[in-house]
Design an enzyme around this catalytic site. Sequence first.
Site, PDB file in Angstrom:
ATOM      1  CG  ASP A  23      -1.980  -1.071   1.153  1.00  0.00           C
ATOM      2  OD1 ASP A  23      -2.319  -1.489   0.022  1.00  0.00           O
ATOM      3  OD2 ASP A  23      -2.468  -1.512   2.210  1.00  0.00           O
ATOM      4  CE  LYS A  56      -3.211  -3.975  -3.221  1.00  0.00           C
ATOM      5  NZ  LYS A  56      -3.604  -5.020  -2.294  1.00  0.00           N
TER       6      LYS A  56
END
Length: 470
Positions: free
Chosen positions: A350, A377
């Site tokens: 992330d 994502k």
Amino acid sequence: MSLAPIFLNAKSASYRLIAVSQQTIKIEMNYMPTTSHKMGPLKGKIFAPGDKSISHRSLILGAMAGGETNITGLLEGADIMATAEAMNQLGAGVERIKKGEWIIQGCGEAGLISPSEPIDCGNAGTGVRLLMGAISGYKISATFKGDTSLSSRPMARVLNPLKQMGIEYNCDEGETLPATIISSGDLKAIDYVSPHASAQVKSAILLAGVNTTGVTSITEHTLSRDHSENMLKAFGATINVEPQGQGQKVSIKGPVTLKGTNINIPGDPSSAAFPIVAAIITPGSDILVQNVMMNPTRTGLFTTLTEMGAYLRADNYRTSGGEIIADIHVKYSQLNGVIVPKERAPSMIDEYPILAVAAAYAKGTTTMRGISEMRVKESDRINATFELLAGNGVDVKEYPDGLLVKGGSVIGGGDTVLTHHDHRIAMSALILGINSENPIKIDDSSMIATSFPTFFTSMAEIGAKIEVPQ
Ligand code: S3P
């Protein structure tokens, strides 16, 4: 040294907590363009908000377990509030005592129940994928839906192994939300080899394995975050981990009687990443970020920034909720470009958008490859990061599986960045703007509330100038 004025007026914040019932809260998010401006040094101390991954898991396991689970430090972000509401719909007692403090009355032997309405997971990929696994071990039928971003993300990676275990499901051809799972609750243990280095897939299978007779296993070729394994153990499950090359085989022997427990949620390293990079790239900065979880399956960004030459000192190590936490002292540093090894990706998956921002301020080239997972994502993060950098004058190249950033030149800024409803793209763009020649605007900041609801106040506390128009 006095801090810079706080530009964010609480009343103009693009999100607010609202009560939906006596028990839970919901976060209302209002579309809100936002601008960040060049500022002097960042100084002061801030506290990392509760970890998003661990917060989801604490609510889900608390609801599955028998008895009471007491949670402190829960992240009160929109993603987590959606999971709290889901656990309510699935039959658990979910009560907010005060900020960050929640009590879950678990369903235990009675089991989770079919919700009368679809479960709305909002923007949360972790929420929906873990919930799909968790409910599969019960006699249940549940429909899941989400916002525009979540509705375009692949669910087959979780639905396929769960189907092998015995569930039935309906969704559209693209295997996206909305999706309905129908389970008899009588699942078959499987030995699954995952094609994805994904903790969400691993966790969904382990959670389904809780109520499955026999040994349910998942093999992953690269280690992904291990919070589900740690927390399942804390709730009384026996988890077996067998190293296999760079990866591992994780197994759970079911059925397991989970027992409620006390959980203190440590601070989120993925959120701490934003003020940390902000301080590293802003001349004269010196900040302390407290309460940061240092689980090695999550600290790839810190390793990379240190290799690039950043001053990052973790101190005051202690444990919280079974995880190691520390306070991180950060100073402005002249960075050099690096090649990020692709094996490191799961421990910083992330963090690539904010690493790309740091790379824009580094001397030389930073190469980030082997990260095509980023395309699925909350947005296509490879392309969104490319656009955010290129639009603001950074020399950047996009590959199918990554990015190359040539840093070290003055960053013009001045662009309006499209965030695609992605909190990490929004925060990365605002951090790029605190040091660019011209302010950087983002189309919307509301979705920052999904993971880091205190982002604006924390950044203002250390002196950043981020303005939400009145
Ligand atoms: C998460 C796992 C990661 C990460 C996500 C949270 C989790 O996804 O991107 O934000 O809590 O398990 P994958 O494991 O699917 O890469």
